[in-house]
Design a protein around this motif. Structure first.
Motif: not given
Length: 582
Positions: A529, A533, A538, A552, A562, A566
């Motif tokens: 990521i 980011q 994205i 992000h 996501y 993350y």
């Protein structure tokens, strides 16, 4: 199939026509010699006429000389025609493969294509030469010898006729049976070449795991399969020689026995008897040569079919009649796109994809293994065509562009990085053959490749081994990125192309792109990521669908997948396939 192959004779048509002409001329000269020999025996030796012997003997020497010259010329032209034909076949297949789309290439294995370009073409070359020479010479010799034999004595010549018919039927049965095995044998070469290719390309892994014995065993099995099939085929062909010899000796005995009685009865001369024996050998040797031709044709039939498959394969991707030759900008739009690698597939790889990407934006794409990230970006440069919907670049459907123009403006750094043997400069200029050294250095600076190139003693002239085996994975990736930048594209796609690069260098590359390529649309596929980011937007892919699209911060707040990835990566360094709590 035959018509497809013969199209590749092209500039060797004259040599192909000259070869049988010279072979027929050689046969005519050879056919005259036994007839002249009979005249020498009957009208010269028996009559004691030396003048006749000298006269006819001189004619025989001239005929033999012409026959020799014709045979040499036939062999020379035959070799030229067959080797040229083989060269054209290889070139035609290679050029055809270059035009294949990814969908076409997916139909064939690498080993299968290599076998077609090597073993199969060699088989066709040998068969073509045999056809031009022996397939012309043998029937002509058989026909001429039969005519001369019937002209001398119809009763004795009937023995040849019966022998030819019987032997021809038996040979046809043998050839037909052997052909089935040859058709099975040559596709097995694909398996053997695949075994060799896999072993050689992965030799470091083989040695690291001490699996040499295992690989040797695999190769032994594939070569053993070829051996067994050829043994079966040859076991059928082995009857060819004894049957031929049996027929030859039977004919000689019958002619000698019946002919001797006819000589005693004054209905046949000694010279005629000698000529008939010579014609007997010509007829039966012609059958022997024909059988060899049939063996070669039997062996090459499977090869011819495999080669014609490649030559008849038409690319799924074609330029339109009046293609666009300019890409306006780097904007990208997906409109209700479905995609499947095979038309008969029930489940598409991508389903109902809708996207709008403005020119100059940086777009990150993340998703688990098999989520169709690569499939998505492959449609932009038209490496595949969509099954449904449309992909637009610069506001126009990618199918409206000239493919060369489109791919020059949509530069892709593929997931599997490939470097070719040659210098670093040679590899960089794959992106732009006319690029100056300064342009190459600038591209390497943007890709952070200049850092390690400057440390090499020969710099940009450093030799790269085949496959880039003398540079690391990260160095290879950066060189491939620099190569893509030299095209100066409107769209740059990095398909997990910084996975082997450390995070600090990855950040430098992204910063250089952001600052110095503001007008280029950048699509970055990544597992980390941190690599995406900072992107404008994205895309989160999941099972062939867009599961999330945003910045992000937006995805952290509103996209569960996501957010979980993350958190897992920031806590324990996990990748996208390792969901939190698993």
């Amino acid at each position: 199939m035959i018509r497809t192959l013969l199209k590749e004779v092209r500039q060797y048509k004259r040599a192909s026509i000259a070869t049988p002409v010279f072979m027929i001329l050689e046969v005519l000269m050879e056919t005259m010699i036994p007839f002249l020999m009979a005249s020498i025996i009957d009208n010269g030796v028996n009559a004691g006429d030396m003048g006749h012997i000298y006269k006819v003997g001189g004619v025989m020497v001239v005929a033999a000389a012409f026959g020799l010259l014709a045979g040499v010329a036939g062999g020379r032209y035959g070799a030229k025609a067959s080797t040229g034909f083989a060269r054209n076949l290889r070139q035609a297949m290679f050029y055809k493969i270059q035009d294949f789309s990814f969908a076409n290439i997916d139909k064939y294995s690498t080993a299968g294509l290599v076998t077609r370009l090597t073993t199969d073409v060699t088989n066709i070359q040998n068969a073509y030469q045999m056809t031009l020479r022996m397939f012309t010479r043998a029937p002509a010799s058989l026909l001429c010898a039969m005519i001369m034999a019937f002209r001398i004595n119809m009763r004795l010549a009937s023995i040849y006729l019966i022998a030819v018919v019987l032997l021809g039927c038996v040979l046809f049965f043998i050839m037909n049976h052997a052909t089935k095995y040859f058709q099975q044998a040559f596709p097995k070469y694909d398996d053997m070449n695949a075994s060799v290719q896999e072993n050689v390309s992965a030799i470091r892994v083989v040695k690291a795991y001490v699996r040499e014995e295992h690989e040797t065993s695999k190769f032994r099995k594939t070569s053993e399969n070829i051996y067994r099939i050829f043994v079966k085929a040859e076991c059928n062909l082995v009857y060819n020689a004894p049957l031929m010899q049996f027929t030859v000796y039977t004919c000689i005995l019958l002619i000698s026995w019946i002919g001797a009685k006819m000589i005693v009865a004054d209905s046949l001369t000694t010279g005629e008897m000698m000529s008939l024996l010579t014609y007997c050998m010509n007829i039966l040797m012609s059958l022997m040569m024909l059988s060899m031709v049939f063996v070669m044709i039997s062996m090459s039939t499977a090869s011819a079919r495999r080669i014609s498959e490649v030559l008849n394969e038409t690319s799924d991707l074609k330029n339109p009649e009046n293609p666009l030759r300019e890409v306006a900008d780097g904007s990208i739009c997906f409109r209700h796109v479905d995609f499947a690698y095979k038309k008969e597939s029930q489940e598409p790889v991508l389903r109902d994809i809708n996207l709008d990407i403005r020119s100059g934006e940086t777009i990150g794409i993340i998703g688990g293994t098999g989520s169709a990230k690569t499939s998505l970006v492959n449609l932009i440069s038209r490496l595949y065509d969509v099954t449904a919907g449309a992909v637009l670049v610069g506001g126009r459907d990618v199918r409206e562009y000239d493919m060369e123009v489109l791919r020059n403006q949509v530069s892709v750094v593929l997931q599997n990085n490939v470097l070719f043997s040659g210098s670093i400069l040679d590899n960089l200029r794959w992106g732009n053959r006319y690029a100056s050294r300064e342009e190459c250095e600038e591209a390497c600076r943007l890709a952070c490749a200049d850092e390690f190139i400057s440390k090499f003693p020969q710099g940009y002239d450093t030799h790269i081994e085949q496959g880039g085996s003398n540079v690391s994975g990260g160095q290879k990736q950066r060189l491939c990125i620099a190569r893509a930048l030299l095209k100066k594209p409107k769209v740059l796609i990095l398909d997990d192309s910084t996975s082997a690069v450390d995070t600090a260098t990855d950040a430098k590359i992204r910063r250089a792109f952001r600052e110095e390529l503001p007008e280029t649309t950048k699509l970055i596929i990544a597992q980390r990521i941190t690599s995406v980011q900072d992107a404008d937007h994205i895309i989160v892919m999941d099972e062939g669908r867009i599961h999330g699209f945003g910045t992000h911060e937006e995805l952290l707040a509103g996209n569960e997948i996501y957010r979980e990835v993350y958190e897992s990566q920031t806590k324990g360094g996990g990748d996208f396939d390792e969901k939190a709590g698993e």
